[in-house]
Every structure is written in C-alpha cells, then in structure tokens.
Scaffold this active site. Structure first.
Site, PDB file in Angstrom:
ATOM      1  N   SER A 145       0.872  -1.178   0.000  1.00 28.91           N
ATOM      2  CA  SER A 145       0.000   0.000   0.000  1.00 28.91           C
ATOM      3  C   SER A 145       0.907   1.225   0.000  1.00 28.91           C
ATOM      4  O   SER A 145       2.086   1.136   0.375  1.00 28.91           O
ATOM      5  CB  SER A 145      -0.828  -0.008   1.288  1.00 28.91           C
ATOM      6  OG  SER A 145      -1.484   1.233   1.477  1.00 28.91           O
ATOM      7  N   TYR A 158      -2.241   0.469  10.770  1.00 31.48           N
ATOM      8  CA  TYR A 158      -2.192  -0.071   9.408  1.00 31.48           C
ATOM      9  C   TYR A 158      -0.867   0.264   8.727  1.00 31.48           C
ATOM     10  O   TYR A 158      -0.242  -0.593   8.093  1.00 31.48           O
ATOM     11  CB  TYR A 158      -3.365   0.495   8.611  1.00 31.48           C
ATOM     12  CG  TYR A 158      -3.461   0.006   7.194  1.00 31.48           C
ATOM     13  CD1 TYR A 158      -3.639  -1.346   6.904  1.00 31.48           C
ATOM     14  CD2 TYR A 158      -3.390   0.904   6.122  1.00 31.48           C
ATOM     15  CE1 TYR A 158      -3.742  -1.791   5.591  1.00 31.48           C
ATOM     16  CE2 TYR A 158      -3.495   0.469   4.806  1.00 31.48           C
ATOM     17  CZ  TYR A 158      -3.668  -0.881   4.545  1.00 31.48           C
ATOM     18  OH  TYR A 158      -3.763  -1.324   3.246  1.00 31.48           O
TER      19      TYR A 158
END
Ligand code: 8X3
Length: 260
Positions: A145, A158
């Site tokens: 990501s 995250y």
C-alpha cells in the site's frame, strides 16, 4: 504470456484474499488471460461463486492460520505445483490515534498483513523454486500500500503493518537475488473496493463512502491490470516496486476533492 513460461501447461497462480476486491479482480483477470488460478480466502461461499463465474479453483484458507496455509501448500504440491503467488490478503481495522489504539486491532492487522504474507510465502517458496527449474522463472507478488511508505494521523496501526510487510518483501528480494525468482511489490493508494473502508470503519457505510467522495479513486480492476502487467514482463525485467495512486491523490493525506 510471460517470457518465463516454457512449459506446455498454463502457468498456475495463487491469489490470496480472493473473495472480494483486488484479490477477486486479480483472480478473474489472470484466469481470463489463460492462467490456472487458485483463489484462496476464508469465505467459501464467495469463492464458490467466483469459481462458477470464472473457472478459478477455490481453496478455503485463512492466512492467519498455520494449519490452513500448510493445507493449501500441500494441496498445491499435490496438484501440479505453482508458478506465481499474489500475496493480497490484508486489511485495515480502525483509524484511531495512537493514544486510543485498540491493541487487538493492531494484532489482527499485523497477523493478516505481515505474518499472513510470511506464512504463505514461506509455504509456497519450495514450489516456486521447483517450478522455476523447468519454466525459467517464478514470481512472488506482494500487495502492500502507499501506507507502506509513509504514515497519516490515525493510521499508525495499518501503516506500521504495511511498512513491515514492505520490509519483508524487500529483504526477501535481496535474499533471493541470483535465483530465477522475482519479488514484485505493488503499493496502491486509494482504491474503492466493496470492503476495505467498510472493514476499517467497522461496517459504517457512510464513513466508508465518504473516503472516496469528490474524486475518482482507483478500482480493483486497475490494480489487477497492474499486477498482470508486472507478471507478464520478460523474465529479466523485475518490477521491484510500483506505486499507483488516483490522479487526484497527491500523497497519503492530500486528495483533491470537488463538490464535497
Ligand atoms: C490503502 C491505502 O490510504 O487507506 O492501502 O492507507 S490507505
């Protein structure tokens, strides 16, 4: 067709987290491009629907379970081996400041994003090596990501998991250098999928929808297309790291929105 393919059978790819979003789109696209696809995820009913629709092979597997991953690897070994893996299973839970962090949520994120990729990659590496002996090359794709490269307020759980997953991938690439194996890392920015933001916000659809309001986000198909492109480069070309964002997204926290 990738130039790494020299055997007569179609190349076989494992996609984790294949029951929705980027995983399902990737399984669908690779199948459409003629690959044998093993679609792995926890939700058997969704995998079965995908299999009926596309002809992928479903395999129920939770990447946070050592036993499930061992069963998956044994199945792959017994049924023809493996040429490529897409480590896609992952997710975010919560958007809390560090001082409010839910430790259980952080553990889940670490287990799925980091240890899930570790478990699956370790388990299938011998199969990829074996295949590379006859085909000339095998591939390990890690879907991280843009959160793997920088952080944002509320995102520490995250982003730190994704940073760790990226470091795992980079280290693996260095360790495998000299072998006919590519480690390809893809870092998507804002991708509007059915579930990513919904999971992050504990099922709050309005909050999830607001994430993608006022700009055109990437889609799961955009990322599937990117994955397919990296896998079909000539064998000597390794897409080490690829970052992909919507045009409206400057960085992890600046998205130019209109009409909101
Ligand atoms: C998803 C991108 O911006 O939600 O991996 O961290 S972001």
């Amino acid at each position: 067709m990738t130039s790494t393919s020299s055997s007569s059978r179609p190349r076989r790819i494992l996609v984790t987290g294949a029951s929705s979003g980027i995983g399902a789109a990737t399984a669908r696209l690779m199948r459409a491009q003629g690959w044998d696809v093993v679609a792995a995820a926890r939700r058997t009913n969704r995998l079965d629907a995908l299999a009926t629709e596309t002809g992928v092979e479903p395999f129920t597997c939770d990447v946070t379970s050592d036993d499930d991953v061992a069963a998956l690897a044994a199945h792959l070994e017994a049924t023809g081996g493996l040429d490529a893996v897409v480590n896609n299973a992952g997710g975010a839970f919560g958007l809390d400041r560090v001082e409010d962090a839910d430790v259980i949520g952080w553990q889940r994120m670490y287990d799925i994003n980091v240890l899930g990729t570790l478990r699956v990659t370790k388990a299938v590496l011998p199969l990829l090596r074996a295949s590379a002996q006859t085909t000339g090359g095998s591939d390990i794709v890690v879907i991280t990501s843009t959160a793997a490269h920088d952080t944002y307020e509320g995102g520490a759980g995250y982003t730190s998991a994704k940073h760790a997953e990226r470091v795992l991938g980079t280290t693996l690439r260095w360790e495998l250098a000299g072998e006919p194996l590519r480690v390809i890392q893809i870092s998507p920015g804002a991708v509007a999928t059915e579930e990513f933001s919904l999971k992050r916000f504990g099922g709050d659809q309005a909050r999830a929808d607001a994430t993608y309001a006022g700009f055109t986000p990437l889609t799961a198909d955009d990322i599937a297309d990117t994955i397919a492109w990296t896998l079909t480069r000539p064998a000597h070309v390794s897409i080490d790291q690829l970052t992909i964002r919507p045009r409206a997204q400057a960085n992890n926290w600046k998205i130019v929105r209109t009409g909101v």
